[in-house]
Design a protein around this motif. Structure first.
Motif, short mmCIF file in Angstrom:
data_model
loop_
_atom_site.label_atom_id
_atom_site.label_comp_id
_atom_site.label_asym_id
_atom_site.label_seq_id
_atom_site.Cartn_x
_atom_site.Cartn_y
_atom_site.Cartn_z
N VAL A 101 108.06 126.50 -30.32
CA VAL A 101 108.05 127.04 -31.73
C VAL A 101 107.55 126.12 -32.48
O VAL A 101 106.58 126.30 -33.45
CB VAL A 101 109.32 127.50 -31.98
CG1 VAL A 101 109.43 127.82 -33.55
CG2 VAL A 101 109.68 128.79 -31.18
N MET A 102 108.00 124.79 -32.41
CA MET A 102 107.66 123.80 -33.45
C MET A 102 106.45 123.42 -33.28
O MET A 102 105.40 122.94 -34.03
CB MET A 102 108.63 122.57 -33.47
CG MET A 102 109.98 123.05 -34.02
SD MET A 102 110.89 121.71 -34.32
CE MET A 102 111.54 121.46 -32.32
N ILE A 103 105.88 122.99 -32.01
CA ILE A 103 104.41 122.73 -31.80
C ILE A 103 103.40 123.78 -32.26
O ILE A 103 102.56 123.31 -32.76
CB ILE A 103 104.29 122.26 -30.37
CG1 ILE A 103 105.16 120.90 -30.01
CG2 ILE A 103 102.69 122.12 -29.81
CD1 ILE A 103 105.38 120.69 -28.64
N SER A 104 103.60 125.00 -32.11
CA SER A 104 102.78 126.05 -32.18
C SER A 104 103.06 126.18 -33.87
O SER A 104 101.85 126.34 -34.46
CB SER A 104 103.03 127.45 -31.69
OG SER A 104 104.45 127.74 -32.18
N GLY A 105 103.95 125.87 -34.43
CA GLY A 105 103.79 125.86 -35.85
C GLY A 105 103.14 124.74 -36.54
O GLY A 105 102.53 125.12 -37.63
N TYR A 106 103.19 123.62 -35.78
CA TYR A 106 102.33 122.50 -36.32
C TYR A 106 100.72 122.91 -36.12
O TYR A 106 100.02 122.47 -36.91
CB TYR A 106 102.68 121.17 -35.54
CG TYR A 106 101.67 120.28 -35.35
CD1 TYR A 106 101.58 119.12 -36.72
CD2 TYR A 106 100.78 120.06 -34.68
CE1 TYR A 106 100.74 118.20 -36.51
CE2 TYR A 106 99.71 119.04 -34.54
CZ TYR A 106 99.82 118.08 -35.77
OH TYR A 106 98.75 116.96 -35.61
#
Length: 190
Positions: A101-106
Motif C-alpha cells: 500500500v505504501m510503496i504503491s502510494g509513493y
C-alpha cells in the motif's frame, strides 16, 4: 518493560502496533473520503498532502518496526499449532500489504517526477517515475491492496477477540499491557 521477552511484548512493540493500526485506519478513511472531493473543495489539495505526509511517516515507522521486530525476541504464540501457523502467515501478510500500500502510494505521488513534501519538514525524492501508466496502475494496486489490508486487519482483530473471549488466552492483554505480558503465565492451551 521496553523490550520484548519470550512471554510478552515490550512497550516499544506495543506502541508500534497500536500507532500503526490507528494510522492505517485513519489513512484508509481519509483516502476513501478524498475520492469524493470536488475540485473546489478546500480539502481537494490539502487532503492528499496530509494523506501522503502521514503515509511517508508510517512507511518510516514500519521500517523501524520491522528492524525492532528482527532484533527482539518474538513472544510465544498461544493456541494450537494450526493457529500458530495461521497467526504467523497472517502477520506476514499484514506486513506485506502495508508495504505494498505504501510503496504503491509513493509511486502514485511521484509518477510525474515530483518529490513528496512531508508536512514541509523534508522531501522524499521521486526515484522511479515516468513509467507508462504509472499513476493509474499504482492507483489500482494502492486501492485494492488497501481494501485487502482492511479485510485482513478485521480478521486479525476478530481472531484476537476469539482468543481473548472464547479461548481465554492472554494474547490481547499482552498487546495492551507490557507489565502484564512480562509477568503473566502464558501456558499454551489447546
Amino acid at each position: 518493560m521496553w523490550r520484548n521477552s519470550r512471554s510478552g511484548w515490550g512497550l516499544v512493540s506495543i506502541l508500534f502496533h497500536w500507532l500503526s493500526a490507528l494510522t492505517i485506519i485513519g489513512l484508509f478513511a481519509l483516502g476513501w473520503w478524498m475520492t469524493d472531493l470536488g475540485y473546489y473543495d478546500p480539502w481537494y489539495n490539502q487532503g492528499p498532502w496530509v494523506h501522503r505526509s502521514i503515509g511517508i511517516l508510517l512507511l518510516l515507522a514500519t521500517v523501524a518496526r520491522l528492524v525492532w521486530r528482527f532484533l527482539q525476541p518474538t513472544p510465544h504464540a498461544e493456541g494450537s499449532r494450526l493457529e500458530t501457523i495461521a497467526a504467523h502467515l497472517g502477520h506476514m501478510s499484514l506486513y506485506v500489504l502495508v508495504l505494498v500500500v505504501m510503496i504503491s502510494g509513493y509511486l502514485i505521488s511521484t509518477a510525474d517526477g515530483s518529490g513528496i513534501s512531508v508536512f514541509g519538514w523534508f522531501e522524499v525524492p521521486a526515484l522511479l517515475y515516468d513509467l507508462p501508466n504509472q499513476a493509474s496502475l499504482a492507483g489500482n494496486v494502492h486501492w485494492y491492496s488497501a481494501l485487502a489490508l482492511m479485510f485482513l486487519a478485521a480478521g486479525h482483530a476478530l481472531a484476537s477477540f476469539k482468543h481473548h473471549w472464547l479461548d481465554r488466552h492472554k494474547t490481547l492483554v499482552r498487546m495492551l499491557n507490557p507489565a502484564h505480558s512480562q509477568t503473566s503465565d502464558h501456558r499454551t492451551t489447546k
